[in-house]
Design an enzyme around this catalytic site. Structure first.
Site, PDB file in Angstrom:
ATOM      1  N   TRP A 106       0.871  -1.177   0.000  1.00  0.00           N
ATOM      2  CA  TRP A 106       0.000   0.000   0.000  1.00  0.00           C
ATOM      3  C   TRP A 106       0.908   1.226   0.000  1.00  0.00           C
ATOM      4  O   TRP A 106       1.795   1.340   0.858  1.00  0.00           O
ATOM      5  CB  TRP A 106      -0.874  -0.042   1.256  1.00  0.00           C
ATOM      6  CG  TRP A 106      -1.793   1.117   1.451  1.00  0.00           C
ATOM      7  CD1 TRP A 106      -2.651   1.653   0.536  1.00  0.00           C
ATOM      8  CD2 TRP A 106      -1.973   1.870   2.665  1.00  0.00           C
ATOM      9  NE1 TRP A 106      -3.361   2.691   1.106  1.00  0.00           N
ATOM     10  CE2 TRP A 106      -2.961   2.843   2.409  1.00  0.00           C
ATOM     11  CE3 TRP A 106      -1.404   1.812   3.932  1.00  0.00           C
ATOM     12  CZ2 TRP A 106      -3.391   3.745   3.376  1.00  0.00           C
ATOM     13  CZ3 TRP A 106      -1.839   2.717   4.899  1.00  0.00           C
ATOM     14  CH2 TRP A 106      -2.819   3.675   4.620  1.00  0.00           C
TER      15      TRP A 106
ATOM     16  N   ASP B  85      -0.352  -5.179   9.608  1.00  0.00           N
ATOM     17  CA  ASP B  85      -1.368  -4.209   9.216  1.00  0.00           C
ATOM     18  C   ASP B  85      -2.586  -5.023   8.792  1.00  0.00           C
ATOM     19  O   ASP B  85      -2.549  -5.762   7.805  1.00  0.00           O
ATOM     20  CB  ASP B  85      -0.853  -3.347   8.053  1.00  0.00           C
ATOM     21  CG  ASP B  85      -1.867  -2.271   7.661  1.00  0.00           C
ATOM     22  OD1 ASP B  85      -2.950  -2.211   8.287  1.00  0.00           O
ATOM     23  OD2 ASP B  85      -1.581  -1.487   6.729  1.00  0.00           O
TER      24      ASP B  85
ATOM     25  N   LYS C  19     -12.985  -0.723   6.254  1.00  0.00           N
ATOM     26  CA  LYS C  19     -13.535  -1.624   5.229  1.00  0.00           C
ATOM     27  C   LYS C  19     -14.561  -2.581   5.823  1.00  0.00           C
ATOM     28  O   LYS C  19     -15.654  -2.728   5.297  1.00  0.00           O
ATOM     29  CB  LYS C  19     -12.423  -2.452   4.577  1.00  0.00           C
ATOM     30  CG  LYS C  19     -11.092  -1.762   4.472  1.00  0.00           C
ATOM     31  CD  LYS C  19     -11.038  -0.822   3.307  1.00  0.00           C
ATOM     32  CE  LYS C  19      -9.771   0.000   3.404  1.00  0.00           C
ATOM     33  NZ  LYS C  19      -9.379   0.601   2.183  1.00  0.00           N
TER      34      LYS C  19
HETATM   35  N1  KET Z   1      -3.556  -0.487   5.418  1.00  0.00           N
HETATM   36  C1  KET Z   1      -3.801  -0.934   4.179  1.00  0.00           C
HETATM   37  C2  KET Z   1      -3.053  -2.120   3.697  1.00  0.00           C
HETATM   38  C3  KET Z   1      -4.742  -0.276   3.380  1.00  0.00           C
HETATM   39  O1  KET Z   1      -4.961  -0.753   2.171  1.00  0.00           O
HETATM   40  C4  KET Z   1      -5.422   0.855   3.861  1.00  0.00           C
HETATM   41  C5  KET Z   1      -6.358   1.590   3.013  1.00  0.00           C
HETATM   42  C6  KET Z   1      -5.144   1.253   5.188  1.00  0.00           C
HETATM   43  C7  KET Z   1      -4.204   0.567   5.925  1.00  0.00           C
HETATM   44  C8  KET Z   1      -5.760   2.423   5.835  1.00  0.00           C
HETATM   45  O2  KET Z   1      -7.103   2.517   5.873  1.00  0.00           O
HETATM   46  P1  KET Z   1      -7.816   3.462   6.936  1.00  0.00           P
HETATM   47  O3  KET Z   1      -8.902   4.107   6.193  1.00  0.00           O
HETATM   48  O4  KET Z   1      -6.816   4.448   7.480  1.00  0.00           O
HETATM   49  O5  KET Z   1      -8.292   2.540   8.008  1.00  0.00           O
HETATM   50  N2  KET Z   1      -6.374   1.473   1.745  1.00  0.00           N
HETATM   51  C9  KET Z   1      -7.299   2.068   0.784  1.00  0.00           C
HETATM   52  C10 KET Z   1      -7.646   3.495   1.009  1.00  0.00           C
HETATM   53  C11 KET Z   1      -6.492   4.432   1.119  1.00  0.00           C
HETATM   54  O6  KET Z   1      -5.558   4.383   0.320  1.00  0.00           O
HETATM   55  O7  KET Z   1      -6.530   5.259   2.058  1.00  0.00           O
HETATM   56  C12 KET Z   1      -6.760   1.812  -0.624  1.00  0.00           C
HETATM   57  O8  KET Z   1      -5.687   1.216  -0.769  1.00  0.00           O
HETATM   58  O9  KET Z   1      -7.454   2.155  -1.591  1.00  0.00           O
END
Ligand code: KET
Length: 428
Positions: free
Chosen positions: A157, A238, A274
């Site tokens: 990511w 993570d 998610k």
């Molecule tokens: N870790 C991973 C691996 C991840 O894909 C995301 C979010 C997050 C943490 C963080 O999510 P949060 O909303 O802070 O709980 N990924 C998606 C959104 C983004 O990039 O913020 C994405 O990859 O599309």
């Protein structure tokens, strides 16, 4: 506070004395600030929103959509909100966040009957979703192990790089993905674990690896865990997609449970963005398994001290939703059903996308679409092919070729397959 007249006058005199050059630079304090590069994921959403085309499709950001392409609020969340409304005050949460939400989060990650929870060995704080949890950990790592590095998988990511960069923890990478097979490069991964200096920090995706959709098998996780033990590495998980890989949050915690069984101390970032659809609520949890209760108390107090000057304390609403759902057996059952429903819809769309591509007579193998799991399909498309998809077909996705399967619907899957076929299959 209003400036006294005397002070204002002195200021005016000083400015006159500084002369024209200084005055000009004062007038443009931020003249040297260049626009930041667009975020590779959230920038895609911005471009999508700006496109007036009725055909446009957003398979960029990893955010779940229903089969009409609409954002979803889970029924369990609506019910939790109904129960909360009028029943809460707006007081600050403690610096470490909601105790109830943390307790429930730990059960999800470490297991309902975890001995570590009973022994109070886990230092945990509510965090600003998964990103905030990672960031808190990175800052903690920098503060207490200032000479350490973080090993990050290739690819990962994109924001992982930003998070540890801003925390000033030097990064190294380890092999993860095997482009030819579109699967895991297990031997490369094991070599990198072996070759890293003893006692290194590794960032692992607990399940549904982003962006590849490729996870180690249970057996491979056991080998990884064993090798971590030999090398005395620290695993930081993570876990942003618990429930999205298999449809069952308990099964998706398997990698973590293996490491726990093997006696590792771990760190874990949890996100409810998610799996509860609480994207904008910023609900998450950071936990660190310690030697004993005393150490856990100390570590938690330090995590709180990192949080205090940054955001003081975390938001209350999302935490209440989480604890209301997970703390009530009936709502939790409903949640589990809804998580499975989301995962199943995505699995269905994987099959549909693959079938549509095959129907078009694509000579390529599209097995990886259904072999990969979680929200994403790592298609293998090049940045140039993605640009064509966007420019000619108004299909928005990240330039690394990642398709968010959560944005694919019965209504757009044929259009998407056709565009991919045009831009990808015939070129290679
Ligand atoms: N870790 C991973 C691996 C991840 O894909 C995301 C979010 C997050 C943490 C963080 O999510 P949060 O909303 O802070 O709980 N990924 C998606 C959104 C983004 O990039 O913020 C994405 O990859 O599309």
């Amino acid at each position: 506070m209003a400036m006294s007249r005397a002070a204002a006058a002195t200021g005016a005199v000083t400015r006159r004395r500084l002369g024209a050059t200084a005055a000009r630079s004062m007038a443009s304090w931020f003249g040297h600030v260049e626009p930041a590069a667009k975020d590779p994921i959230l920038g895609v959403t911005e471009a999508f929103l700006a496109d007036p085309s009725p055909d446009k499709v957003n398979v960029g950001v990893g955010a779940y959509r229903d089969d009409n392409g609409k954002p979803v609020v889970l029924d369990c969340v609506r019910e939790a909100e109904r129960r909360i409304t009028g029943n809460m005050n707006m007081e600050y949460l403690p610096m470490g966040g909601s105790i109830k939400m943390i307790e429930e989060s730990l059960k999800l990650a470490y297991g309902e009957d975890s001995q570590f929870i009973k022994d109070k060995r886990i230092a945990a704080v509510q965090a600003l979703s998964g990103t905030g949890a990672c960031r808190l950990f990175a800052d903690f790592q920098k503060r207490f192990l200032p000479d350490s590095h973080i090993y990050i998988p290739t690819p990962t990511w994109a924001n992982h790089h930003n998070i540890w960069r801003d925390a000033q923890v030097p990064q190294r990478t380890f092999t993860y993905y095997h482009p030819e097979s579109r699967g895991l490069d297990f031997s490369g991964l094991m070599d990198d674990i072996k070759n890293a200096p003893d006692g290194s920090f590794f960032l692992l995706h607990a399940c549904a690896h982003n962006p590849t959709g490729v996870d180690p098998s249970e057996e491979q996780w056991r080998e990884i865990s064993h090798q971590f033990k030999v090398k005395n590495h620290f695993p930081f998980f993570d876990m942003a997609y618990q429930g999205f890989a298999s449809g069952d949050p308990e099964r998706d915690a398997k990698a973590i449970r293996i490491f726990l069984e093997d006696g590792h101390q771990i760190g874990c970032a949890q996100s409810y963005a998610k799996n509860m659809g609480l994207y904008g609520q910023r609900a998450g949890c950071l936990s660190i398994l310690c030697d004993d209760e005393m150490q856990a108390v100390a570590v938690k107090s330090q995590l709180q001290q990192i949080a205090r000057p940054m955001y003081s304390n975390p938001p209350v609403h999302g935490a209440l939703i989480v604890s209301t759902i997970l703390g009530d057996p009936e709502l939790k059952t409903l949640w589990l059903k809804e998580v499975k429903g989301m995962a199943d819809r995505i699995i269905g769309m994987r099959k549909a996308l693959k079938q549509n591509l095959e129907k078009l007579g694509s000579p390529m193998s599209w097995e990886h679409i259904t072999n990969q799991i979680g929200m994403f399909c790592y298609s293998g498309m090049t940045p140039e092919q993605v640009d064509r998809l966007t420019n000619e077909f108004h299909i928005y996705m990240t330039r690394n070729g990642r398709i968010s399967m959560a944005g694919v619907t019965t209504g757009n899957v044929a259009y998407l397959a056709n565009a991919i076929h045009e831009c990808h299959a015939v070129i290679i």
